[in-house]
Design an enzyme around this catalytic site. Structure first.
Site, mmCIF file in Angstrom:
data_model
loop_
_atom_site.group_PDB
_atom_site.id
_atom_site.type_symbol
_atom_site.label_atom_id
_atom_site.label_comp_id
_atom_site.label_asym_id
_atom_site.label_seq_id
_atom_site.Cartn_x
_atom_site.Cartn_y
_atom_site.Cartn_z
ATOM 1 N N CYS A 224 13.816 4.544 20.147
ATOM 2 C CA CYS A 224 15.230 4.866 20.403
ATOM 3 C C CYS A 224 16.110 3.641 20.135
ATOM 4 C CB CYS A 224 15.402 5.435 21.801
ATOM 5 S SG CYS A 224 16.830 6.517 21.916
ATOM 6 N N HIS B 77 11.693 9.554 21.815
ATOM 7 C CA HIS B 77 10.834 8.872 22.801
ATOM 8 C C HIS B 77 9.422 9.458 22.752
ATOM 9 C CE1 HIS B 77 13.899 6.482 24.886
ATOM 10 N NE2 HIS B 77 14.725 7.486 24.585
ATOM 11 N N GLU C 95 6.805 8.274 23.815
ATOM 12 C CA GLU C 95 6.038 7.956 25.023
ATOM 13 C C GLU C 95 5.987 9.126 26.009
ATOM 14 O OE1 GLU C 95 8.957 6.652 24.146
ATOM 15 O OE2 GLU C 95 10.218 6.096 25.851
HETATM 16 N N1 GLN Z 1 21.790 3.400 23.808
HETATM 17 C C1 GLN Z 1 21.287 4.095 22.668
HETATM 18 C C2 GLN Z 1 21.949 5.437 22.483
HETATM 19 O O1 GLN Z 1 22.539 5.956 23.383
HETATM 20 C C3 GLN Z 1 19.778 4.256 22.764
HETATM 21 C C4 GLN Z 1 19.361 5.126 23.895
HETATM 22 C C5 GLN Z 1 17.894 5.004 24.239
HETATM 23 O O2 GLN Z 1 17.241 4.040 23.879
HETATM 24 N N2 GLN Z 1 17.378 5.952 24.976
HETATM 25 O O3 GLN Z 1 21.876 5.990 21.430
#
Ligand code: GLN
Length: 533
Positions: A380, A506, A508
């Site tokens: 992300c 994600h 994970e």
């Molecule tokens: N802050 C970034 C976004 O909102 C990444 C979010 C995250 O890593 N879950 O896109």
């Protein structure tokens, strides 16, 4: 339908979630279908708006529900795929009750905790697990908490409604070891059970968290004072090697036998072998490597819970002990030479995150991985960081950034998603949950997954800016996964690098001890290949 309720006593952080998950695992090993749910007594609607340093990671379900990290344990320990039905907070209950009151649904009655709030709670328990044999409900917090009372009262009523048939209360408690006295103490457990009985709940099984084994005398004492049969006093020793030992320990204590007997469940014998295999692999790994986790929450391991677990799973998959060294992203920013920080690191992992803190340090970490050909996995924000780094140092856009960090940057390689621009409310408004991703053949991502279409869970507001796609590709960044419906970049990877990948989702959240996530497994495999070289 059978109902198991798990409460906790004496202190928080007893690992009730792990215990619930492990019991679920054991019942599945006996061929039962289980459904797990977690009730959290706090007033937030969900933990999505809470700081990870307070509450640990926000775990995202397939349907986009933002939940407590215990639901991560439930999904890792069992085969269940959970949804918003499996999680409830006081905030949600009051929201629903107050909405009904405004709609006039209560027909002029005085709205009260009993029965309106408690009915709402019971409704959630009855509605769970249509296809399950057993529903396991964990109540967050500790007996005696003011917020928890309506939940316990609802459980008492439910047991009464079912005439105490098919209902089982499991109380997880702490048996502290007093150094000065040189002995374990049962009094706090007696008192927490007394508190439960005051409410009208008699636990059937007591699970004792303890640093050292409890003696037979001690079991007798707990049995006598807490009014449970001595065989239902279960020891749960602190886990030394891995949390995945817990199903084995609880099975050894005959927990699944006792539960099935008490609930009158006829089942096959417990097929525990797959869990034994997992623990065997963890105990006797053939390889070892170290991953640097570049992070900003340093003392709160729970803030990256699922990442740690996914790394452990890929260790199982690769017969490898994976050490995790936490690297302070902010400290990296202060250094003139970052090499030292990575001297003992075989791979670099950048987890998700929000806001400016530590971002420049993370960019340095990505640069180091790219230039030194060290396997890199960005999740992300970690993917967005890889894109910013590439734009700055390969494409020479010195000021490239995400508009999250610098809204008016001249090179917004990461920008806010168009459908997020007018969103002002905070809770539950990000791009959340499972979305399809199409993989490009002959890429590392495609090879790792071994398929063309996958579904992965998301939680973000920003995305890769398509205006930069062409120039990125021309300079050696492969776009290896896209969401074709929305035309969004989901995976990027470096062409000329042993293993350098960033994913907008994600992974994970979908990794399991018995089935590591393919990308995590491939990342660790790449690290081992590099090491051998
Ligand atoms: N802050 C970034 C976004 O909102 C990444 C979010 C995250 O890593 N879950 O896109």
């Amino acid at each position: 339908m059978r109902y198991i309720f798990i409460t906790g006593g004496v202190v928080s952080s007893l690992g009730k979630g792990l215990t619930a998950g492990s019991l679920g695992a054991l019942l599945e090993c006996r061929g039962l279908r289980v459904c797990l749910q977690k009730f959290d007594p706090y007033l937030n609607i969900d933990p999505g708006t809470m700081n990870p340093s307070q509450h640990g990671e926000v775990y995202v379900l397939q349907d986009g529900t933002e939940t407590d990290l215990d639901l991560g344990h439930y999904e890792r320990f069992t085969s269940s795929v959970l949804s918003k039905k499996n999680t409830l907070t006081s905030g949600q209950i009051y929201e629903s009750v107050l909405q009904k009151e405004r709609n006039g649904d209560y027909l002029g009655k005085t709205v009260q905790v009993i029965p309106h709030v408690t009915n709402e709670i019971k409704g959630r328990i009855y509605a769970a697990g249509e296809d399950a044999d057993v529903v396991i409900t964990e109540i967050g917090g500790t007996t005696g908490d003011i917020e928890g009372l309506p939940f316990l009262e609802a459980l008492r009523q439910l047991a009464l409604e079912l005439e105490h048939e098919n209902v089982l209360f499991v109380h997880v408690t702490l048996i502290p070891f007093l150094k000065a006295a040189g002995e374990l103490k049962t009094k706090p457990t007696q008192q927490s059970v007394a508190k439960l009985r005051e409410i009208g709940i008699q636990p059937d099984i007591i699970i004792c968290r303890t640093e050292i084994p409890i003696s037979d005398d001690m079991r007798q004492k707990i049995s006598l004072f807490c009014n449970v049969p001595v065989k239902s006093v279960i020891e749960e020793l602190d886990l030394k090697v891995s949390i995945y030992e817990l199903p084995l320990f609880l099975h050894f204590e005959k927990l699944d036998d006792i539960v099935c007997q008490k609930l009158g469940l006829q089942t096959s014998t417990c097929e525990i072998l797959p869990w034994e295999n997992v623990v065997e692999k963890i105990k006797f790994p053939k390889n070892e490597c170290t991953v640097g986790l570049v992070a900003k929450y340093l003392d709160v391991k729970d803030a990256y819970k699922s990442v740690y677990e996914a790394i452990a799973h890929s260790g199982v998959e690769n017969d490898c002990k994976v050490n995790v060294e936490v690297i302070d992203a902010e400290e990296l920013e202060q250094l003139s030479d970052v090499d030292e920080m990575f001297s003992s690191i075989d791979g670099i992992l950048l987890p998700g995150g929000f806001g400016n803190r530590g971002v420049e340090g993370k960019i340095l970490a990505a640069k180091f991985a790219r230039e030194h050909r060290i396997p890199y996995f960005g999740l992300c924000l970690g993917m967005q960081i890889a894109a910013i780094e590439f734009a700055r140092h390969v494409l020479a856009y010195a000021d490239a950034n995400s508009t999250e960090m610098v809204p008016e940057t001249a090179h917004p390689v990461i920008r806010m998603m168009l459908d997020q621009v007018n969103v002002t409310k905070k809770g539950g408004t990000m791009r959340l949950g499972s979305y399809p991703c199409k993989l490009v053949p002959h890429t590392k991502a495609y090879e790792a997954y071994g398929s063309t279409y996958v579904n992965e869970r998301h939680r973000h507001r920003y995305e890769f800016n398509n205006d930069y796609r062409e120039i990125f590709e021309r300079h050696g960044m492969i776009i290896s996964g896209i969401n074709s419906d929305l035309n969004l970049v989901e995976i990027i990877e470096l062409q000329d690098h042993p293993w350098f990948m960033g994913v907008q989702f994600h992974p994970e959240f979908q990794s399991k001890p018995r089935q590591a996530h393919p990308l995590f497994a491939s990342f660790i495999a790449a690290i081992l290949r590099q090491k051998r070289r």
